[in-house]
Design an enzyme around this catalytic site. Sequence first.
Site, short mmCIF file in Angstrom:
data_model
loop_
_atom_site.label_atom_id
_atom_site.label_comp_id
_atom_site.label_asym_id
_atom_site.label_seq_id
_atom_site.Cartn_x
_atom_site.Cartn_y
_atom_site.Cartn_z
N GLY A 50 0.78 -1.22 0.00
CA GLY A 50 0.00 0.00 0.00
C GLY A 50 0.81 1.28 0.00
O GLY A 50 0.29 2.35 0.27
N ASP A 51 2.11 1.20 -0.30
CA ASP A 51 2.96 2.38 -0.29
C ASP A 51 3.80 2.41 -1.56
O ASP A 51 3.56 1.65 -2.49
CB ASP A 51 3.86 2.35 0.96
#
Length: 87
Positions: free
Chosen positions: A19-20
């Site tokens: 998610g980054d």
Amino acid sequence: WDPDSSTNVLIEDSSYEGGDDCVSIKSGWDCFGAALGRPAANITLRNLACKGPRAGIAIGSELSGGVHDVLVERIRFVDAGRMAHLK
């Protein structure tokens, strides 16, 4: 991967799903990074698969020590918010 104030880094033949940012190159934060004076340098990113909502390759936002000599080649981006982000 988040190489921070690192030299002679090779990230190769790997995949990231999360998610980054897939890779976020940094070199210290604010006055602390400037006082240390250690840049992120001689970094090679090769044959990576990056899947996630953020940047595939990000340079910054913590750059007080500087960044130079970054080579990026053969990166596959899947569903990336953007391929590269210079912060």
